[in-house]
Design a protein around this motif. Structure first.
Motif, PDB file in Angstrom:
ATOM      1  N   ARG A  84      10.648   7.627  -3.833  1.00 29.46           N
ATOM      2  CA  ARG A  84       9.192   7.702  -4.041  1.00 29.46           C
ATOM      3  C   ARG A  84       8.762   6.815  -5.209  1.00 29.46           C
ATOM      4  O   ARG A  84       9.439   6.739  -6.232  1.00 29.46           O
ATOM      5  CB  ARG A  84       8.788   9.154  -4.321  1.00 29.46           C
ATOM      6  CG  ARG A  84       8.865  10.049  -3.102  1.00 29.46           C
ATOM      7  CD  ARG A  84       8.799  11.512  -3.486  1.00 29.46           C
ATOM      8  NE  ARG A  84      10.049  11.936  -4.137  1.00 29.46           N
ATOM      9  CZ  ARG A  84      10.203  13.109  -4.750  1.00 29.46           C
ATOM     10  NH1 ARG A  84       9.197  13.950  -4.806  1.00 29.46           N
ATOM     11  NH2 ARG A  84      11.362  13.419  -5.294  1.00 29.46           N
ATOM     12  N   ARG A  85       7.589   6.165  -5.028  1.00 25.30           N
ATOM     13  CA  ARG A  85       6.974   5.364  -6.097  1.00 25.30           C
ATOM     14  C   ARG A  85       5.465   5.638  -6.132  1.00 25.30           C
ATOM     15  O   ARG A  85       4.655   4.718  -6.183  1.00 25.30           O
ATOM     16  CB  ARG A  85       7.220   3.869  -5.868  1.00 25.30           C
ATOM     17  CG  ARG A  85       8.641   3.402  -6.131  1.00 25.30           C
ATOM     18  CD  ARG A  85       8.738   1.896  -6.013  1.00 25.30           C
ATOM     19  NE  ARG A  85       8.029   1.208  -7.068  1.00 25.30           N
ATOM     20  CZ  ARG A  85       8.597   0.760  -8.190  1.00 25.30           C
ATOM     21  NH1 ARG A  85       9.884   0.955  -8.397  1.00 25.30           N
ATOM     22  NH2 ARG A  85       7.887   0.130  -9.093  1.00 25.30           N
ATOM     23  N   GLY A  86       5.090   6.903  -6.080  1.00 19.37           N
ATOM     24  CA  GLY A  86       3.689   7.254  -5.970  1.00 19.37           C
ATOM     25  C   GLY A  86       2.899   7.075  -7.263  1.00 19.37           C
ATOM     26  O   GLY A  86       3.453   6.995  -8.358  1.00 19.37           O
ATOM     27  N   LEU A 102      -3.181  11.635  -4.804  1.00 20.69           N
ATOM     28  CA  LEU A 102      -1.901  10.937  -4.898  1.00 20.69           C
ATOM     29  C   LEU A 102      -1.859   9.814  -3.873  1.00 20.69           C
ATOM     30  O   LEU A 102      -2.122  10.036  -2.682  1.00 20.69           O
ATOM     31  CB  LEU A 102      -0.759  11.919  -4.625  1.00 20.69           C
ATOM     32  CG  LEU A 102       0.636  11.329  -4.388  1.00 20.69           C
ATOM     33  CD1 LEU A 102       1.167  10.684  -5.662  1.00 20.69           C
ATOM     34  CD2 LEU A 102       1.602  12.405  -3.897  1.00 20.69           C
ATOM     35  N   PHE A 103      -1.547   8.602  -4.342  1.00 27.59           N
ATOM     36  CA  PHE A 103      -1.248   7.514  -3.414  1.00 27.59           C
ATOM     37  C   PHE A 103       0.265   7.496  -3.287  1.00 27.59           C
ATOM     38  O   PHE A 103       0.981   7.032  -4.156  1.00 27.59           O
ATOM     39  CB  PHE A 103      -1.784   6.181  -3.925  1.00 27.59           C
ATOM     40  CG  PHE A 103      -1.690   5.083  -2.902  1.00 27.59           C
ATOM     41  CD1 PHE A 103      -2.418   5.150  -1.724  1.00 27.59           C
ATOM     42  CD2 PHE A 103      -0.864   3.990  -3.094  1.00 27.59           C
ATOM     43  CE1 PHE A 103      -2.325   4.151  -0.763  1.00 27.59           C
ATOM     44  CE2 PHE A 103      -0.762   2.980  -2.145  1.00 27.59           C
ATOM     45  CZ  PHE A 103      -1.489   3.064  -0.977  1.00 27.59           C
ATOM     46  N   PHE A 104       0.731   8.034  -2.177  1.00 30.72           N
ATOM     47  CA  PHE A 104       2.147   8.300  -1.932  1.00 30.72           C
ATOM     48  C   PHE A 104       2.809   7.062  -1.345  1.00 30.72           C
ATOM     49  O   PHE A 104       2.353   6.519  -0.333  1.00 30.72           O
ATOM     50  CB  PHE A 104       2.256   9.485  -0.969  1.00 30.72           C
ATOM     51  CG  PHE A 104       3.639   9.842  -0.529  1.00 30.72           C
ATOM     52  CD1 PHE A 104       4.433  10.674  -1.295  1.00 30.72           C
ATOM     53  CD2 PHE A 104       4.131   9.369   0.677  1.00 30.72           C
ATOM     54  CE1 PHE A 104       5.709  11.032  -0.865  1.00 30.72           C
ATOM     55  CE2 PHE A 104       5.401   9.719   1.119  1.00 30.72           C
ATOM     56  CZ  PHE A 104       6.193  10.554   0.335  1.00 30.72           C
ATOM     57  N   LEU A 105       3.869   6.598  -1.990  1.00 29.54           N
ATOM     58  CA  LEU A 105       4.640   5.458  -1.508  1.00 29.54           C
ATOM     59  C   LEU A 105       6.092   5.896  -1.382  1.00 29.54           C
ATOM     60  O   LEU A 105       6.686   6.365  -2.358  1.00 29.54           O
ATOM     61  CB  LEU A 105       4.541   4.271  -2.476  1.00 29.54           C
ATOM     62  CG  LEU A 105       3.146   3.656  -2.661  1.00 29.54           C
ATOM     63  CD1 LEU A 105       3.141   2.707  -3.845  1.00 29.54           C
ATOM     64  CD2 LEU A 105       2.713   2.926  -1.394  1.00 29.54           C
ATOM     65  N   ALA A 106       6.661   5.767  -0.195  1.00 32.31           N
ATOM     66  CA  ALA A 106       8.034   6.206   0.041  1.00 32.31           C
ATOM     67  C   ALA A 106       8.824   5.124   0.757  1.00 32.31           C
ATOM     68  O   ALA A 106       8.400   4.629   1.811  1.00 32.31           O
ATOM     69  CB  ALA A 106       8.047   7.494   0.867  1.00 32.31           C
ATOM     70  N   TYR A 107       9.962   4.769   0.181  1.00 31.38           N
ATOM     71  CA  TYR A 107      10.852   3.776   0.776  1.00 31.38           C
ATOM     72  C   TYR A 107      12.069   4.474   1.363  1.00 31.38           C
ATOM     73  O   TYR A 107      12.599   5.421   0.792  1.00 31.38           O
ATOM     74  CB  TYR A 107      11.303   2.767  -0.283  1.00 31.38           C
ATOM     75  CG  TYR A 107      10.210   1.809  -0.708  1.00 31.38           C
ATOM     76  CD1 TYR A 107      10.036   0.588  -0.061  1.00 31.38           C
ATOM     77  CD2 TYR A 107       9.348   2.132  -1.758  1.00 31.38           C
ATOM     78  CE1 TYR A 107       9.031  -0.287  -0.444  1.00 31.38           C
ATOM     79  CE2 TYR A 107       8.340   1.261  -2.152  1.00 31.38           C
ATOM     80  CZ  TYR A 107       8.184   0.057  -1.487  1.00 31.38           C
ATOM     81  OH  TYR A 107       7.189  -0.804  -1.862  1.00 31.38           O
ATOM     82  N   GLN A 108      12.519   3.987   2.525  1.00 28.83           N
ATOM     83  CA  GLN A 108      13.665   4.582   3.189  1.00 28.83           C
ATOM     84  C   GLN A 108      14.312   3.591   4.141  1.00 28.83           C
ATOM     85  O   GLN A 108      13.695   2.607   4.545  1.00 28.83           O
ATOM     86  CB  GLN A 108      13.250   5.818   3.974  1.00 28.83           C
ATOM     87  CG  GLN A 108      12.207   5.569   5.054  1.00 28.83           C
ATOM     88  CD  GLN A 108      10.868   6.146   4.692  1.00 28.83           C
ATOM     89  OE1 GLN A 108      10.673   7.321   4.867  1.00 28.83           O
ATOM     90  NE2 GLN A 108       9.952   5.348   4.171  1.00 28.83           N
TER      91      GLN A 108
END
Length: 440
Positions: free
Chosen positions: A364-366, A383-389
């Motif tokens: 996560r990089r929210g 929250l501006f939610f940023l998720a890398y996977q």
């Protein structure tokens, strides 16, 4: 080789500034770009703090919070080149400007040239240099190559991360349909979603993170200007107060509800976890994505006024954590292993835990956001939610399905924007460019 390239660029900048003493004098001690000496100092600082890392992916992540604070105060540069794009496992900066673009050109070669132009501009901006020939000193009759609002500012750990949306691979557009990754899917509509099309989707995305908001905004502005006539901004989001961290030794940030977030986030130095959960592999079916990742971006609005009237004990039960220390229910310290049976079945931490999602994990990089008020005087914040996977089918999707099904926190939040992007591997050297593996 990259340092030599930056040195040459800095020398060119110094020569240009020397020819304009009046302009430089007006700028005071801060010149249009770092001097050769200061530029090398920034690059050296980044390398000394482990910025080169494993292919530059974990820039400056090998040190403690004291070293990180020093790097932030010094306005250090994060290396642009590497096996992975910076801005994923990189230590999270304080500010965000995220933009999604629609591609207007129908010419494949024109799109390729745009990506090359963006790459060259990003190389310069992340090093603290102006774009092209700079903001001053050019032909008086022509617009300058750089808009100039970042003149005199340090690199501020600026990272620029580019991604490609599912719509870019549509049949009949750019001949990319055969390279559409299986993991790049249009996300389903989850229960409770109230998505605004004007805040969702996009052919391209650019994530700009920096410790100085003006540096981040300047970067997006330059790329939008370079893309004029070929792309148009579909939507964008400013963010502040990072709500997660890729450096566990740092103090855990708090979200707009006052709770610590991202305690169990993947560390930027945990190579094994990054390889397992974040970085795509050629074995996944799309060879061009090897070294890349998949990004899910969600704009989550919080019902702040309702939350602020909720009793403390109920707030803690909803999250499954103590609000002060951040410790899981029944534990003493924030980083203690959660004991899930001690939490309520609908607690957020319990439902998002890998033990209840089949082992799903994301990086996560929210960021928090506040965008004024709505027509009823309520704060438009969240929250501006940023998720890398590595694969959304094994990351975001099972987690969100679990949360949408039973998370009592849903009474206080609503997902109003959504997008997914394939993040290609990093730019390895000055001859490489964003998306080369896709278009080659």
């Amino acid at each position: 080789m990259a340092e030599e390239k930056l040195t040459q660029a800095a020398e060119a900048t110094e020569a240009r500034d020397a020819a304009q003493p009046a302009v430089v004098a007006q700028a005071g001690a801060a010149t249009a770009a770092p001097s050769r000496r200061s530029l090398l100092a920034y690059a050296g600082a980044g390398l000394a703090l482990g910025a080169a890392g494993a292919g530059g992916a974990a820039a400056m992540s090998g040190q403690g919070s004291g070293a990180m604070e020093s790097a932030a105060l010094a306005g250090a540069a994060v290396p642009f080149h590497g096996a992975h794009q910076a801005g994923i496992a990189t230590p999270v900066q304080d500010r965000l400007h995220f933009a999604a673009f629609d591609v207007k050109t129908e010419d494949r070669e024109e799109l390729i040239q745009l990506l090359k132009d963006w790459t060259r501009a990003a190389e310069r901006m992340t090093a603290g240099l102006t774009v092209g020939e700079g903001a001053v000193g050019g032909l008086p009759e022509a617009p300058p190559d750089d808009t100039g609002e970042a003149l005199g500012l340090k690199p501020s750990r600026l990272t620029l991360t580019v991604g490609f949306g599912p719509s870019l691979f549509a049949k009949g557009r750019f001949g990319l349909e055969d390279k559409h990754p299986a993991a790049l899917v249009d996300l389903e509509l989850f229960p409770g979603d109230n998505l605004d099309p004007a805040r969702s989707g996009g052919d391209l995305c650019v994530q700009a993170c920096a410790d100085d908001p003006q540096v981040a905004v300047h970067a997006i502005r330059q790329l939008a200007r370079i893309g004029f006539g070929k792309t148009v901004v579909r939507w964008s989001q400013l963010g502040f107060g990072k709500t997660s961290s890729t450096t566990p030794e740092e103090q855990t940030p708090r979200n707009m509800m006052g709770f610590k977030d991202g305690t169990r986030n993947i560390s930027g130095t945990d190579t094994a976890a990054l390889d397992k959960h974040v970085w795509a592999s050629a074995k996944d079916g799309s060879a061009w994505m090897a070294g890349g990742s998949y990004l899910v971006a969600r704009r989550i609005r919080m019902n702040i006024e309702t939350w602020d009237r909720t009793p403390l004990q109920e707030q803690e039960d909803i999250f499954g954590r103590d609000k002060g220390e951040g410790a899981p229910v029944g534990r003493a310290r924030e980083r203690d292993e959660p004991f899930l049976p001690a939490m309520k079945p609908e607690a957020h931490v319990r439902l998002a835990h890998p033990d209840t999602t089949g082992g799903a994990m994301i990086l996560r990089r929210g960021y928090s956001f506040t965008d004024g008020t709505d027509g009823l005087g309520r704060l438009d914040a969240g929250l501006f939610f940023l998720a890398y996977q590595r694969d959304v089918h094994k990351g975001f999707i099972p987690i969100q399905r679990n949360l949408a099904r039973a998370d009592v926190l849903n009474e206080y939040i609503q997902h109003v924007g959504s997008a997914i992007f394939a993040i290609p591997p990093g730019v390895r050297d000055e001859d490489d460019w964003w998306g080369r593996t896709l278009f080659a």
